[in-house]
Design an enzyme around this catalytic site. Sequence first.
Site, PDB file in Angstrom:
ATOM      1  N   LYS A  15      22.168  -0.533  24.716  1.00 36.99           N
ATOM      2  CA  LYS A  15      23.113  -0.229  23.634  1.00 36.99           C
ATOM      3  C   LYS A  15      24.332   0.535  24.152  1.00 36.99           C
ATOM      4  O   LYS A  15      25.471   0.190  23.861  1.00 36.99           O
ATOM      5  CB  LYS A  15      22.436   0.647  22.550  1.00 36.99           C
ATOM      6  CG  LYS A  15      21.148   0.096  22.025  1.00 36.99           C
ATOM      7  CD  LYS A  15      20.489   1.034  21.032  1.00 36.99           C
ATOM      8  CE  LYS A  15      19.989   2.358  21.582  1.00 36.99           C
ATOM      9  NZ  LYS A  15      18.864   2.287  22.519  1.00 36.99           N
ATOM     10  N   ARG A  90      18.334   6.119  12.873  1.00 39.45           N
ATOM     11  CA  ARG A  90      17.121   5.888  13.636  1.00 39.45           C
ATOM     12  C   ARG A  90      15.867   6.040  12.793  1.00 39.45           C
ATOM     13  O   ARG A  90      14.767   5.897  13.295  1.00 39.45           O
ATOM     14  CB  ARG A  90      17.084   6.944  14.740  1.00 39.45           C
ATOM     15  CG  ARG A  90      16.813   6.422  16.120  1.00 39.45           C
ATOM     16  CD  ARG A  90      16.986   7.634  17.005  1.00 39.45           C
ATOM     17  NE  ARG A  90      16.569   7.423  18.325  1.00 39.45           N
ATOM     18  CZ  ARG A  90      17.412   7.233  19.348  1.00 39.45           C
ATOM     19  NH1 ARG A  90      18.702   7.167  19.140  1.00 39.45           N
ATOM     20  NH2 ARG A  90      16.931   7.102  20.544  1.00 39.45           N
ATOM     21  N   ARG A 173       9.096   8.085  23.887  1.00 43.83           N
ATOM     22  CA  ARG A 173      10.268   7.535  23.194  1.00 43.83           C
ATOM     23  C   ARG A 173       9.986   6.121  22.680  1.00 43.83           C
ATOM     24  O   ARG A 173      10.395   5.760  21.587  1.00 43.83           O
ATOM     25  CB  ARG A 173      11.501   7.567  24.120  1.00 43.83           C
ATOM     26  CG  ARG A 173      12.071   8.982  24.249  1.00 43.83           C
ATOM     27  CD  ARG A 173      12.975   9.158  25.459  1.00 43.83           C
ATOM     28  NE  ARG A 173      14.101   8.273  25.470  1.00 43.83           N
ATOM     29  CZ  ARG A 173      14.765   7.925  26.583  1.00 43.83           C
ATOM     30  NH1 ARG A 173      14.397   8.410  27.767  1.00 43.83           N
ATOM     31  NH2 ARG A 173      15.779   7.115  26.518  1.00 43.83           N
TER      32      ARG A 173
END
Length: 216
Positions: A15, A90, A173
């Site tokens: 990204k 998110r 993560r």
Amino acid sequence: MRRRVILLGPPGSGKGTIAARLQENFGFNHVSSGQLLRREVELDSAVGRRAKSFLDRGELVPDQTVLELMERWMDAMPPGTGFLSDGFPRTLSQARALDEWLASRGQAIDAVLFFNCPEAVMIERIAGRRVCPQCGRVYHQVTLQSRVAGRCDECGVALVQREDDTAPVVRKRFEIYSRQTEPLVAYYRAQGKLTEIDATRPLDAQMDDVMSALAK
Ligand code: AP5
């Protein structure tokens, strides 16, 4: 061209790399919530002190802190310039808050690009990633090397590995992404705004895919 754009995808899907190219070549107003948070930590600000332990563990920083930071950034944006948001929203509550924030200004998100990539590829990318501690520019030891090994092309300073790029934190993560961020794929698909990008493709080919998605 679509100018209020969200880049969505797991850690290491690319990204930030695509965002930097869109900013450099097409003047997009790029914002990375991760970079903003890391900067606050460096500054030892109140937000940075609240965020640090979450970043260190690879967990999401609480919505309230992130929304405070992002609203500050968006309020400072010249009106009508749009944004390219990488890493925000998110969570579903962040996505709903952003929709409401935009609606209150008579605006809406134009496009969401979802970077789809197998986990093994992303783990390899993260392992080789090096960043400039000064300007934040991102390199890779194999696929995107700096002109002078280990030094930033812009600043000349020594490149470093991100503190949250260690194996246990990266595992965390990914786990957090699947649980808290992946539901946004269905959320934006239901709004008819999602385009899937094959993030395994070489960068130039991916840029072509991105540009055609943004031109639609
Ligand atoms: P953040 O900084 O957003 O990290 P991330 O989402 O985990 O994403 P990455 O930066 O790891 O990956 P990327 O997809 O940008 O990949 P890149 O382009 O660098 O977030 C960090 C932390 O901040 C979070 O864990 C959380 O704690 C907190 N946070 C942030 N936003 C938050 C929010 N909204 N709410 C709550 N908490 C938040 O590429 C990776 C490597 O691959 C590079 O080296 C690149 O050169 C290489 N590469 C990229 N594309 C290609 C390609 N096509 N071919 C070959 N190599 C490639």
